[in-house]
Design a protein around this motif. Structure first.
Motif, short mmCIF file in Angstrom:
data_model
loop_
_atom_site.label_atom_id
_atom_site.label_comp_id
_atom_site.label_asym_id
_atom_site.label_seq_id
_atom_site.Cartn_x
_atom_site.Cartn_y
_atom_site.Cartn_z
N SER A 237 0.44 -9.80 -3.50
CA SER A 237 1.78 -10.22 -3.09
C SER A 237 2.52 -9.15 -2.31
O SER A 237 3.40 -9.47 -1.51
CB SER A 237 2.61 -10.60 -4.32
OG SER A 237 2.01 -11.66 -5.03
N HIS A 238 2.16 -7.86 -2.51
CA HIS A 238 2.99 -6.78 -1.97
C HIS A 238 2.27 -5.76 -1.11
O HIS A 238 2.92 -5.05 -0.34
CB HIS A 238 3.71 -6.05 -3.11
CG HIS A 238 4.72 -6.88 -3.82
ND1 HIS A 238 5.95 -7.18 -3.29
CD2 HIS A 238 4.67 -7.51 -5.03
CE1 HIS A 238 6.63 -7.94 -4.14
NE2 HIS A 238 5.88 -8.15 -5.20
N ARG B 58 10.12 -1.13 -1.09
CA ARG B 58 11.17 -1.31 -2.09
C ARG B 58 10.90 -2.54 -2.96
O ARG B 58 11.02 -2.48 -4.19
CB ARG B 58 12.53 -1.44 -1.40
CG ARG B 58 13.71 -1.37 -2.35
CD ARG B 58 15.01 -1.23 -1.58
NE ARG B 58 15.00 -0.04 -0.75
CZ ARG B 58 15.28 1.17 -1.21
NH1 ARG B 58 15.59 1.35 -2.49
NH2 ARG B 58 15.25 2.20 -0.40
N ALA B 59 10.50 -3.65 -2.34
CA ALA B 59 10.18 -4.84 -3.11
C ALA B 59 8.96 -4.61 -4.00
O ALA B 59 8.91 -5.10 -5.14
CB ALA B 59 9.93 -6.02 -2.16
N ALA C 296 0.75 5.87 -3.79
CA ALA C 296 0.97 5.63 -5.22
C ALA C 296 0.81 4.16 -5.59
O ALA C 296 0.31 3.84 -6.67
CB ALA C 296 2.36 6.11 -5.62
N PHE C 297 1.18 3.26 -4.70
CA PHE C 297 1.14 1.85 -5.05
C PHE C 297 -0.29 1.34 -5.23
O PHE C 297 -0.60 0.63 -6.18
CB PHE C 297 1.88 1.02 -4.01
CG PHE C 297 3.37 1.23 -4.03
CD1 PHE C 297 4.08 1.10 -5.21
CD2 PHE C 297 4.06 1.57 -2.88
CE1 PHE C 297 5.45 1.30 -5.25
CE2 PHE C 297 5.42 1.77 -2.90
CZ PHE C 297 6.13 1.64 -4.09
N VAL C 298 -1.16 1.70 -4.30
CA VAL C 298 -2.55 1.25 -4.45
C VAL C 298 -3.20 1.93 -5.65
O VAL C 298 -4.02 1.33 -6.37
CB VAL C 298 -3.35 1.51 -3.16
CG1 VAL C 298 -3.53 2.99 -2.88
CG2 VAL C 298 -4.72 0.83 -3.22
N VAL D 127 -5.24 -4.56 -1.01
CA VAL D 127 -5.54 -5.75 -1.82
C VAL D 127 -7.04 -5.84 -2.09
O VAL D 127 -7.47 -6.11 -3.22
CB VAL D 127 -5.04 -7.02 -1.10
CG1 VAL D 127 -5.44 -8.26 -1.89
CG2 VAL D 127 -3.53 -6.97 -0.91
N ALA D 128 -7.85 -5.62 -1.05
CA ALA D 128 -9.30 -5.67 -1.22
C ALA D 128 -9.77 -4.62 -2.21
O ALA D 128 -10.66 -4.88 -3.05
CB ALA D 128 -9.99 -5.48 0.13
#
Length: 362
Positions: free
Chosen positions: A115-116, A13-14, A76-78, A122-123
């Motif tokens: 951050s999320h 959510r964040a 979806a986020f990555v 992240v990598a």
């Protein structure tokens, strides 16, 4: 196919809230650059930039309209992070812009990911940014300035990514520790009142066996005198000792054992009749009586407990009523001489209950 946990968001959510903000700002900036800035120099650059604006708007709408847990499970986020990198690099090439200002947009997906998202995501986003920027600079510049700019920007992105990822890891550990403190009593290792209340509420709502739910409250007899005579560390030892005895009396998944506060413990028995709960409470009284607390000096401190048993729906219908009935039974055990079990008294039926009973009689 289930996405690997290391590629998912730490807090979906964040993550969605912040990426919507970042993409909103990026959309406005890109639209301004396309209308008034360097992206308006030709029809090709304008077309590419407006396609980029449309892609950002679509991604923003996706994050707003689709449930965040579903987005996270689908990866979806990555993909949004990697997509942001690719969009920046493509626009830099189409607008023939190798400047530091153009490369700065790579920081948005990388810093957001750090951050999320979790470490593997992240990598992936950071690697895509470093490699994409290197290729972009080689396309737009001679080898030497391209290598210089790529090295500087890549170093900044990697260092920032590592710092934010480590900070996020520390924060996750702190949050986990706080959650553990909220759920588990640090002295006895039993669950807290909050966890017990949630479990009791669920048991009263479900009751799949139809046997009802029993709540057993117990505390150590003359606990204040133990603290006064032997010191609070011995009192703490007595609580830990009692907690261990109670846990050994129940089977995993059969009951929930919690500490309500002070020396008072609670035993939740879902799918258990009142008679069975009273029998198990009596066995617990005998176990404690036969298991004195070992002392550091080699001696043993005799312990006893008083126990109150209440049952839903026999003695109560709600969580509050069940606690009150068990508490009243516990204090009756104290008044009756301690070291014993008392079962709650069934409530006296009122006029409405009596009328209902008469109507249901044959």
């Amino acid at each position: 196919m289930r996405l690997a946990d290391s590629l998912r968001a730490r807090e979906p959510r964040a993550s969605a809230h912040s990426i919507v903000l970042i993409m909103g700002v990026s959309t406005v900036v890109l639209a301004l650059l396309t209308t008034f800035g360097p992206n308006s120099v030709s029809s090709a650059t304008r077309a590419a930039s407006w396609v980029g604006v449309a892609a950002l708007v679509a991604a923003t709408a996706l994050c707003v309209l689709v449930p965040v847990e579903r987005l996270d499970r689908a990866g979806a986020f990555v993909l949004i992070g990697v997509g942001g990198v690719l969009l920046t690099c493509v626009l830099d090439v189409l607008t023939d812009d190798p400047s530091a200002g153009a490369q700065a947009f790579l920081a948005f997906p990388v810093l957001w990911a750090a951050s999320h998202l979790r470490w593997a995501a992240v990598a992936l986003v950071t690697a895509a940014a470093v490699v994409g920027d290197g290729i972009t600079q080689l396309v737009l510049q001679p080898l030497e300035p391209a290598a210089h700019d790529s090295l500087v920007v890549g170093t900044v992105l990697v260092v920032a990514s590592v710092i934010l990822t480590r900070a996020a890891s520390v924060q996750d550990r702190l949050v986990s520790a706080l959650q553990q403190q909220a759920h588990v009593d640090p002295l006895t290792g039993l669950v807290t009142r909050r966890v017990l209340d949630d479990a009791l509420t669920g048991a009263l709502e479900r009751d799949p066996t139809g046997a009802g739910t029993a709540l057993v409250l117990l505390d150590i007899d003359s606990f204040k005198q133990i603290n006064d005579a032997h010191g609070h560390p011995v009192g703490d030892d007595a609580l830990v000792h009692l907690s261990g005895l109670v846990r050994r009396q129940v089977r995993a998944g059969d009951a929930v054992v919690g500490r309500l506060g002070g020396d008072e413990l609670a035993l939740l028995l879902p799918g258990c009749t009142a008679a069975t709960a009273a029998r198990r409470a009596g066995e617990l009284v005998e176990t404690v009586r036969a298991s004195p607390l070992p002392r550091a000096d080699g001696g043993a401190l005799p312990l006893s407990i008083s126990v109150g048993v209440a049952h839903a729906p026999l003695h109560a219908a709600s969580v509050r009523e069940l606690y009150a009935a068990a508490d009243a039974a516990l204090y009756q055990a104290k008044r009756a001489g301690r070291d014993r079990v008392e079962v709650a008294v069934s409530p006296v039926p009122g006029p409405a209950d009596e009328l209902s009973r008469q109507r249901s009689a044959p």
